[in-house]
Design a protein around this motif. Sequence first.
Motif, mmCIF file in Angstrom:
data_model
loop_
_atom_site.group_PDB
_atom_site.id
_atom_site.type_symbol
_atom_site.label_atom_id
_atom_site.label_comp_id
_atom_site.label_asym_id
_atom_site.label_seq_id
_atom_site.Cartn_x
_atom_site.Cartn_y
_atom_site.Cartn_z
ATOM 1 N N UNK A 181 36.540 44.509 19.773
ATOM 2 C CA UNK A 181 35.845 43.610 20.704
ATOM 3 C C UNK A 181 36.800 43.087 21.771
ATOM 4 N N UNK A 182 38.069 42.971 21.417
ATOM 5 C CA UNK A 182 39.040 42.429 22.362
ATOM 6 C C UNK A 182 39.632 43.498 23.284
ATOM 7 N N UNK A 183 39.536 44.752 22.893
ATOM 8 C CA UNK A 183 40.143 45.830 23.688
ATOM 9 C C UNK A 183 39.671 45.841 25.142
ATOM 10 N N UNK A 184 38.353 45.767 25.428
ATOM 11 C CA UNK A 184 37.937 45.760 26.843
ATOM 12 C C UNK A 184 38.420 44.526 27.604
ATOM 13 N N UNK A 185 38.671 43.436 26.888
ATOM 14 C CA UNK A 185 39.174 42.233 27.550
ATOM 15 C C UNK A 185 40.613 42.460 28.017
ATOM 16 N N UNK A 186 41.395 43.107 27.166
ATOM 17 C CA UNK A 186 42.778 43.421 27.539
ATOM 18 C C UNK A 186 42.805 44.424 28.691
ATOM 19 N N UNK A 187 41.866 45.367 28.677
ATOM 20 C CA UNK A 187 41.794 46.347 29.766
ATOM 21 C C UNK A 187 41.426 45.665 31.086
ATOM 22 N N UNK A 188 40.508 44.718 31.009
ATOM 23 C CA UNK A 188 40.130 43.965 32.218
ATOM 24 C C UNK A 188 41.308 43.164 32.738
ATOM 25 N N UNK A 189 42.072 42.632 31.826
ATOM 26 C CA UNK A 189 43.251 41.846 32.191
ATOM 27 C C UNK A 189 44.267 42.700 32.934
ATOM 28 N N UNK A 190 44.496 43.910 32.428
ATOM 29 C CA UNK A 190 45.462 44.791 33.073
ATOM 30 C C UNK A 190 45.001 45.307 34.423
ATOM 31 N N UNK A 191 43.680 45.338 34.630
ATOM 32 C CA UNK A 191 43.139 45.891 35.873
ATOM 33 C C UNK A 191 42.785 44.820 36.899
ATOM 34 N N UNK A 192 43.141 43.571 36.627
ATOM 35 C CA UNK A 192 42.687 42.462 37.473
ATOM 36 C C UNK A 192 43.527 42.239 38.724
ATOM 37 N N UNK A 212 39.365 33.056 34.894
ATOM 38 C CA UNK A 212 38.938 33.912 35.995
ATOM 39 C C UNK A 212 38.660 35.356 35.580
ATOM 40 N N UNK A 213 39.365 35.831 34.570
ATOM 41 C CA UNK A 213 39.268 37.252 34.204
ATOM 42 C C UNK A 213 38.624 37.460 32.843
ATOM 43 N N UNK A 214 39.106 36.743 31.848
ATOM 44 C CA UNK A 214 38.657 37.020 30.484
ATOM 45 C C UNK A 214 37.236 36.524 30.241
ATOM 46 N N UNK A 215 36.937 35.297 30.658
ATOM 47 C CA UNK A 215 35.590 34.748 30.391
ATOM 48 C C UNK A 215 34.491 35.617 31.034
ATOM 49 N N UNK A 216 34.628 36.047 32.301
ATOM 50 C CA UNK A 216 33.605 36.946 32.861
ATOM 51 C C UNK A 216 33.503 38.259 32.091
ATOM 52 N N UNK A 217 34.640 38.778 31.614
ATOM 53 C CA UNK A 217 34.619 40.009 30.845
ATOM 54 C C UNK A 217 33.905 39.825 29.511
ATOM 55 N N UNK A 218 34.054 38.641 28.913
ATOM 56 C CA UNK A 218 33.342 38.354 27.661
ATOM 57 C C UNK A 218 31.837 38.320 27.915
ATOM 58 N N UNK A 219 31.443 37.641 28.986
ATOM 59 C CA UNK A 219 30.010 37.561 29.296
ATOM 60 C C UNK A 219 29.416 38.948 29.567
ATOM 61 N N UNK A 220 30.166 39.771 30.262
ATOM 62 C CA UNK A 220 29.688 41.128 30.558
ATOM 63 C C UNK A 220 29.551 41.950 29.289
ATOM 64 N N UNK A 221 30.534 41.804 28.385
ATOM 65 C CA UNK A 221 30.500 42.569 27.137
ATOM 66 C C UNK A 221 29.353 42.125 26.240
#
Length: 223
Positions: A181-192, A212-221
């Motif tokens: 569940x956390x993997x896409x969050x880390x990917x979003x972080x690296x691509x931000x 700015x990055x992680x919370x939107x990625x959580x909502x999207x996931x």
Amino acid sequence: MTYEGRTPPYPLFIYLDGQPVLVVGAGEVAERKIATLLDYGARVRVVAPEATERVRAWGCEGAVSLDLRPFASGDCRDALLVVAATSNEEVNRAVHAEASAQRTLVNVVDVPALCTCIVPSIMRRGQLQVAVSTAGAAPSVARRIRASLERQYPDYWERYIDLLGEVRLLVKERVPGEAARRTPLFEALGAAGIEGRLAAGERLSAEDVYREVVEPAIRKADQ
């Protein structure tokens, strides 16, 4: 392809914090090796009949344990790593033989045939390290590649990597469930594009990036 008939070395990073390291020799080359070992937290013992002023100062300060005498049988005992930095071939071979016999890693400076480990040319930006090695075949090339990497990854990369590490800890603390569940969050972080913002002089905290990055990625996931 091999160099000097040897299989290329296996790349490995090793933690030396608090670990015993023996350095045989205390001239200018050995001094540089000792300085690097101290930077990485090693507990350094130096054996040499003579020493540079800086090495002597380290000995007086207690930064290293300094024995002003020739190398002797038994000196390699208990060391995790042994570095021989002398111009005496006989001493270098004796150090290599003893260290190898007790299966201790040994590096004889500029003599690849007497090494069970080598020290690469390192580009370092805090926690980010890139090691470059030609296994002794072309050290000047390794240094040139390192210089190119230093230009490619300027000083702000140290803060960038530290910041990513801080945000990663927040994610682990705040996002429950399986690691997947956390993997896409880390990917979003690296691509931000955070590194570009730091390069431009922007000051960002871990909380800023999480919001700015992680919370939107959580909502999207979770949609």
